[in-house]
Each structure stands twice: as structure tokens, then as C-alpha cells.
Design a protein around this motif. Structure first.
Motif, PDB file in Angstrom:
ATOM      1  N   UNK A  77       0.848  -1.184   0.000  1.00 38.91           N
ATOM      2  CA  UNK A  77       0.000   0.000   0.000  1.00 38.91           C
ATOM      3  C   UNK A  77       0.889   1.242   0.000  1.00 38.91           C
ATOM      4  N   UNK A  78       0.565   2.188  -0.851  1.00 37.10           N
ATOM      5  CA  UNK A  78       1.347   3.419  -0.924  1.00 37.10           C
ATOM      6  C   UNK A  78       0.595   4.523  -0.205  1.00 37.10           C
ATOM      7  N   UNK A  79       1.327   5.326   0.521  1.00 36.65           N
ATOM      8  CA  UNK A  79       0.748   6.466   1.215  1.00 36.65           C
ATOM      9  C   UNK A  79       1.186   7.745   0.525  1.00 36.65           C
ATOM     10  N   UNK A  80       0.298   8.718   0.521  1.00 35.04           N
ATOM     11  CA  UNK A  80       0.642  10.020  -0.026  1.00 35.04           C
ATOM     12  C   UNK A  80       1.035  10.940   1.116  1.00 35.04           C
ATOM     13  N   UNK A  81       1.970  11.809   0.837  1.00 30.18           N
ATOM     14  CA  UNK A  81       2.348  12.855   1.772  1.00 30.18           C
ATOM     15  C   UNK A  81       1.821  14.155   1.204  1.00 30.18           C
ATOM     16  N   UNK A  82       0.899  14.758   1.889  1.00 39.57           N
ATOM     17  CA  UNK A  82       0.265  15.976   1.418  1.00 39.57           C
ATOM     18  C   UNK A  82       0.673  17.107   2.347  1.00 39.57           C
ATOM     19  N   UNK A  98      -0.973  10.644   5.252  1.00 37.13           N
ATOM     20  CA  UNK A  98      -0.002  11.428   6.002  1.00 37.13           C
ATOM     21  C   UNK A  98      -0.139  12.895   5.603  1.00 37.13           C
ATOM     22  N   UNK A  99       0.010  13.780   6.575  1.00 36.64           N
ATOM     23  CA  UNK A  99      -0.068  15.212   6.315  1.00 36.64           C
ATOM     24  C   UNK A  99       1.036  15.935   7.069  1.00 36.64           C
ATOM     25  N   UNK A 108      -7.885  11.618  16.982  1.00 35.26           N
ATOM     26  CA  UNK A 108      -8.094  11.773  15.547  1.00 35.26           C
ATOM     27  C   UNK A 108      -6.916  11.337  14.681  1.00 35.26           C
ATOM     28  N   UNK A 109      -5.706  11.580  15.176  1.00 39.56           N
ATOM     29  CA  UNK A 109      -4.515  11.336  14.370  1.00 39.56           C
ATOM     30  C   UNK A 109      -3.400  10.757  15.234  1.00 39.56           C
ATOM     31  N   UNK A 110      -2.424  10.172  14.563  1.00 36.48           N
ATOM     32  CA  UNK A 110      -1.186   9.766  15.224  1.00 36.48           C
ATOM     33  C   UNK A 110      -0.148  10.816  14.874  1.00 36.48           C
ATOM     34  N   UNK A 160       6.249  25.826  13.940  1.00 31.43           N
ATOM     35  CA  UNK A 160       6.248  24.400  14.274  1.00 31.43           C
ATOM     36  C   UNK A 160       5.863  23.588  13.050  1.00 31.43           C
ATOM     37  N   UNK A 161       6.228  22.307  13.092  1.00 33.62           N
ATOM     38  CA  UNK A 161       5.880  21.331  12.049  1.00 33.62           C
ATOM     39  C   UNK A 161       5.338  20.083  12.733  1.00 33.62           C
ATOM     40  N   UNK A 162       4.307  19.491  12.143  1.00 39.63           N
ATOM     41  CA  UNK A 162       3.785  18.196  12.589  1.00 39.63           C
ATOM     42  C   UNK A 162       3.700  17.278  11.383  1.00 39.63           C
ATOM     43  N   UNK A 163       4.056  16.029  11.559  1.00 40.60           N
ATOM     44  CA  UNK A 163       3.783  14.991  10.571  1.00 40.60           C
ATOM     45  C   UNK A 163       2.764  14.078  11.226  1.00 40.60           C
ATOM     46  N   UNK A 164       1.571  14.036  10.656  1.00 39.62           N
ATOM     47  CA  UNK A 164       0.489  13.256  11.251  1.00 39.62           C
ATOM     48  C   UNK A 164       0.001  12.194  10.277  1.00 39.62           C
ATOM     49  N   UNK A 165      -0.578  11.155  10.847  1.00 37.38           N
ATOM     50  CA  UNK A 165      -1.262  10.122  10.078  1.00 37.38           C
ATOM     51  C   UNK A 165      -2.700  10.100  10.576  1.00 37.38           C
TER      52      UNK A 165
END
Length: 108
Positions: free
Chosen positions: A7-12, A33-34, A67-69, A80-85
Motif C-alpha cells: 500500500x502506498x501512502x501520499x504525503x500531502x 499522512x499530512x 483523531x490522528x497519530x 512548528x511542524x507536525x507529521x500526522x497520520x
């Protein structure tokens, strides 16, 4: 993240311009992922003391927990930066509300 075989995930990337009056103007979906980031006004510092970083990340953990990880984060003096799933049960309206409350309550 729970990714199936092959499965491929997109990074938006969600830019600051996708927030309009505290509302996310881009449709988010579960299972992706965002990258979320935000800067202080006029690049002014948003974290003035070390305790501000700790306070903010505690509020983030509470706001995002259902809601997210939160996969990664970077807190810098003026942004700040967050990488969430997003989870399967992701609800954009609830997440946007939590994010709006997080940002407005931290600045008080």
C-alpha cells in the motif's frame, strides 16, 4: 501507521494558506499522512521560554489524541511542524475544531 503490504501512502503538505479564518480549506481524508505547519505573525517567536514548548506539546497531544497519530514534530522559536497520520475514524470537522482551539488557546 498501519500500512498494508504494497500500500502506498501520499504525503500531502498543508500550507498556512489552507487555513482561512481558522478553518481548514483543504479536504483531509483518513489513512493519509499530512505535514502541518504554522508560523508566528511576522515571524515573531511563539515559544519564548523552554516551558512554552512543553506546554504546547501537551496541548497538541490532547487535541490530536483521538483523531490522528503524531509521527514527528519540530518546535522552533517562531514556527512548528507536525507529521500526522489520520486514523480510520478521522473526522475532519472535529480535527479542524480541535486544531482551531489548540492554536487560539495557546496564544492567550
Amino acid at each position: 501507521c498501519k500500512w498494508g503490504k504494497g500500500e502506498k501512502k501520499r504525503l500531502i503538505e498543508i500550507r498556512k494558506t489552507t487555513f482561512l479564518n481558522g478553518v481548514i480549506t483543504m479536504k483531509l481524508a483518513s489513512g493519509f499522512l499530512y505535514h502541518i505547519y504554522n508560523r508566528g505573525n511576522n515571524q515573531q517567536p511563539i515559544f519564548l521560554q523552554e516551558r512554552n514548548y512543553h506546554f504546547f506539546i501537551q496541548k497538541v497531544a490532547k487535541a490530536f489524541s483521538d483523531q490522528v497519530d503524531l509521527l514527528a514534530f519540530c518546535l522552533m522559536p517562531n514556527h512548528f511542524h507536525f507529521l500526522i497520520s489520520t486514523r480510520d475514524s478521522f473526522d475532519q470537522a472535529k480535527f479542524a475544531g480541535n486544531l482551531r482551539v489548540l492554536l487560539s488557546s495557546y496564544t492567550r
